[in-house]
Scaffold this motif. Structure first.
Motif, PDB file in Angstrom:
ATOM      1  N   ASN A 110      27.371 119.842 164.872  1.00 14.70           N
ATOM      2  CA  ASN A 110      26.919 121.144 164.312  1.00 14.70           C
ATOM      3  C   ASN A 110      27.731 122.039 165.159  1.00 14.70           C
ATOM      4  O   ASN A 110      27.459 123.107 165.725  1.00 14.70           O
ATOM      5  CB  ASN A 110      25.393 121.345 165.077  1.00 14.70           C
ATOM      6  N   THR A 111      29.055 121.939 164.625  1.00 14.91           N
ATOM      7  CA  THR A 111      30.156 123.076 164.768  1.00 14.91           C
ATOM      8  C   THR A 111      29.694 124.534 164.791  1.00 14.91           C
ATOM      9  O   THR A 111      29.140 124.799 163.721  1.00 14.91           O
ATOM     10  CB  THR A 111      31.502 122.620 164.135  1.00 14.91           C
ATOM     11  N   LYS A 112      30.376 125.083 165.572  1.00 10.32           N
ATOM     12  CA  LYS A 112      30.107 126.655 165.420  1.00 10.32           C
ATOM     13  C   LYS A 112      31.566 127.429 165.635  1.00 10.32           C
ATOM     14  O   LYS A 112      32.452 126.818 166.081  1.00 10.32           O
ATOM     15  CB  LYS A 112      29.274 127.078 166.793  1.00 10.32           C
ATOM     16  N   VAL A 113      31.687 128.522 164.887  1.00  8.01           N
ATOM     17  CA  VAL A 113      33.022 129.216 164.973  1.00  8.01           C
ATOM     18  C   VAL A 113      33.511 129.310 166.567  1.00  8.01           C
ATOM     19  O   VAL A 113      34.534 129.334 166.779  1.00  8.01           O
ATOM     20  CB  VAL A 113      33.039 130.544 164.272  1.00  8.01           C
ATOM     21  N   ALA A 114      32.773 129.344 167.443  1.00  5.46           N
ATOM     22  CA  ALA A 114      33.170 129.861 168.735  1.00  5.46           C
ATOM     23  C   ALA A 114      33.719 128.375 169.429  1.00  5.46           C
ATOM     24  O   ALA A 114      34.222 128.363 170.345  1.00  5.46           O
ATOM     25  CB  ALA A 114      31.924 130.175 169.955  1.00  5.46           C
ATOM     26  N   ASP A 115      33.406 127.224 168.749  1.00  5.01           N
ATOM     27  CA  ASP A 115      34.275 125.992 169.186  1.00  5.01           C
ATOM     28  C   ASP A 115      35.562 125.944 168.939  1.00  5.01           C
ATOM     29  O   ASP A 115      36.289 125.002 169.367  1.00  5.01           O
ATOM     30  CB  ASP A 115      33.504 124.786 168.383  1.00  5.01           C
ATOM     31  N   SER A 116      36.092 126.866 168.190  1.00 12.72           N
ATOM     32  CA  SER A 116      37.603 126.929 167.578  1.00 12.72           C
ATOM     33  C   SER A 116      38.215 127.279 168.744  1.00 12.72           C
ATOM     34  O   SER A 116      37.808 127.664 169.823  1.00 12.72           O
ATOM     35  CB  SER A 116      37.733 128.152 166.695  1.00 12.72           C
ATOM     36  N   GLY A 117      39.305 126.348 168.975  1.00 10.54           N
ATOM     37  CA  GLY A 117      40.336 126.549 170.302  1.00 10.54           C
ATOM     38  C   GLY A 117      41.084 125.545 170.531  1.00 10.54           C
ATOM     39  O   GLY A 117      41.352 124.592 169.613  1.00 10.54           O
ATOM     40  N   ASN A 118      41.785 125.221 171.407  1.00 18.17           N
ATOM     41  CA  ASN A 118      42.760 124.176 172.024  1.00 18.17           C
ATOM     42  C   ASN A 118      41.971 123.445 172.954  1.00 18.17           C
ATOM     43  O   ASN A 118      41.542 123.677 173.992  1.00 18.17           O
ATOM     44  CB  ASN A 118      43.950 124.854 172.692  1.00 18.17           C
ATOM     45  N   TYR A 119      41.999 121.873 172.610  1.00 14.01           N
ATOM     46  CA  TYR A 119      41.444 120.971 173.133  1.00 14.01           C
ATOM     47  C   TYR A 119      42.438 119.997 173.848  1.00 14.01           C
ATOM     48  O   TYR A 119      43.328 119.534 173.023  1.00 14.01           O
ATOM     49  CB  TYR A 119      40.405 120.324 172.184  1.00 14.01           C
ATOM     50  N   THR A 120      42.004 119.496 175.174  1.00 12.58           N
ATOM     51  CA  THR A 120      43.072 118.506 175.563  1.00 12.58           C
ATOM     52  C   THR A 120      42.305 117.397 175.762  1.00 12.58           C
ATOM     53  O   THR A 120      40.999 117.441 176.388  1.00 12.58           O
ATOM     54  CB  THR A 120      43.849 119.222 176.788  1.00 12.58           C
ATOM     55  N   CYS A 121      42.938 116.099 175.686  1.00 13.51           N
ATOM     56  CA  CYS A 121      42.419 115.145 176.090  1.00 13.51           C
ATOM     57  C   CYS A 121      43.409 114.331 177.172  1.00 13.51           C
ATOM     58  O   CYS A 121      44.220 113.874 176.771  1.00 13.51           O
ATOM     59  CB  CYS A 121      42.280 114.150 174.848  1.00 13.51           C
ATOM     60  N   ALA A 122      42.734 114.380 178.194  1.00 12.79           N
ATOM     61  CA  ALA A 122      43.813 113.837 179.599  1.00 12.79           C
ATOM     62  C   ALA A 122      43.337 112.677 180.051  1.00 12.79           C
ATOM     63  O   ALA A 122      42.240 112.323 180.198  1.00 12.79           O
ATOM     64  CB  ALA A 122      43.751 114.913 180.507  1.00 12.79           C
ATOM     65  N   PHE A 123      44.166 111.694 180.436  1.00 16.07           N
ATOM     66  CA  PHE A 123      44.271 110.621 181.377  1.00 16.07           C
ATOM     67  C   PHE A 123      44.811 110.817 182.671  1.00 16.07           C
ATOM     68  O   PHE A 123      46.073 110.174 182.924  1.00 16.07           O
ATOM     69  CB  PHE A 123      44.787 109.203 180.589  1.00 16.07           C
ATOM     70  N   PRO A 124      44.236 111.304 183.751  1.00 15.49           N
ATOM     71  CA  PRO A 124      45.053 111.611 184.734  1.00 15.49           C
ATOM     72  C   PRO A 124      45.488 110.292 185.490  1.00 15.49           C
ATOM     73  O   PRO A 124      46.460 110.401 186.236  1.00 15.49           O
ATOM     74  CB  PRO A 124      43.773 112.134 185.530  1.00 15.49           C
TER      75      PRO A 124
END
Length: 252
Positions: A110-124
């Motif tokens: 149920n995506t929202k406009v506020a979900d727009s942005g830059n996402y990172t998936c990290a494996f520390p």
């Protein structure tokens, strides 16, 4: 390439652009995902080595700060772990059965406009490997066209676009595709959505089109109205994603 698409067609193509990412454990990769507001979306994060990550740690963040989803050797936000940002609670899941194949992708529901942005998936624990995904959640409502006033010599047309995101470019055009002179658009913004009103005065009989274009999501939608100047005036209104019409007769 920018093309004309109806809102109905967009519903059939909830993900306009989806780049499935793979990389080695020593590199990073970028991708872009576009989705219609209200749809579910997958944010991809794969290890090309298909390393089993059931016992590993991976962490999804938005804009470098908000905790979206964190998995640590079987413990995550959906089974008791605390720390998830309120924006994403109850809306994010992972692919448990595919962890053994190196799949750390997530689904945001149920995506929202506020979900727009830059996402990172990290494996520390895997040499600081990081994936970067840009998510654009688009709202693309059809324009609404109205005749505000009409005489035998001219007609004042109004186009309204309610709740679009990203901000669209709105134009009036004639049947030949020429952009018409128009008043300064009235623009307001609420909750990341844009509300735009554009008026134009026409002085000839023709089919006129109000076009809303959102280049960021490669989407164009329009509504049309037919105006007849002089004598009896018939206004025929039609929207490209509705099979309905309205004919109003004005007698002078």
């Amino acid at each position: 390439m920018l093309g004309v698409r109806t809102a109905a067609a967009m519903k059939l193509l909830p993900v306009v652009s989806l780049c499935l990412l793979t990389c080695s454990e020593t590199t990073s990769a970028d991708g872009n995902v576009v989705v219609e507001e209200g749809r579910d979306v997958m944010l991809p994060c794969f290890l090309s080595t298909k390393k089993n990550i059931e016992g590993e740690l991976f962490d999804w963040k938005k804009d470098g700060q908000k905790e979206v989803f964190l998995y640590d050797a079987g413990v995550h936000y959906n089974n008791g772990r605390s720390g998830q940002d309120e924006q994403f609670k109850g809306r994010v899941s992972h692919f448990q059965d595919e962890l053994k194949l190196g799949n750390a992708s997530i689904i945001i529901r149920n995506t929202k406009v506020a979900d727009s942005g830059n996402y990172t998936c990290a494996f520390p624990r895997l040499q600081s490997q990081t994936f970067l995904i840009e998510l654009v959640v688009g709202a693309a409502p059809k324009p609404s066209v109205t005749t505000l006033y009409q005489t035998k010599d001219w007609s004042l047309l109004q186009c309204e676009v309610q709740g679009a995101s990203p901000k669209p470019t709105v134009q009036w055009m004639d049947s030949a595709g020429h952009v018409l002179p128009a008043e300064e658009p009235q623009v307001s913004q609420r909750g990341g959505h844009f509300y735009i009103t554009l008026n134009a005065t026409v002085t000839k009989s023709d089919r006129f089109r109000c076009v809303a274009t959102q280049q960021e999501i490669d989407h164009t939608v329009y509504a049309e109205t037919y105006v007849h100047i002089n004598g009896e005036s018939s206004i025929f209104s039609y929207s490209d994603d509705f099979n309905s019409l309205c004919v109003i007769h004005f007698l002078f």
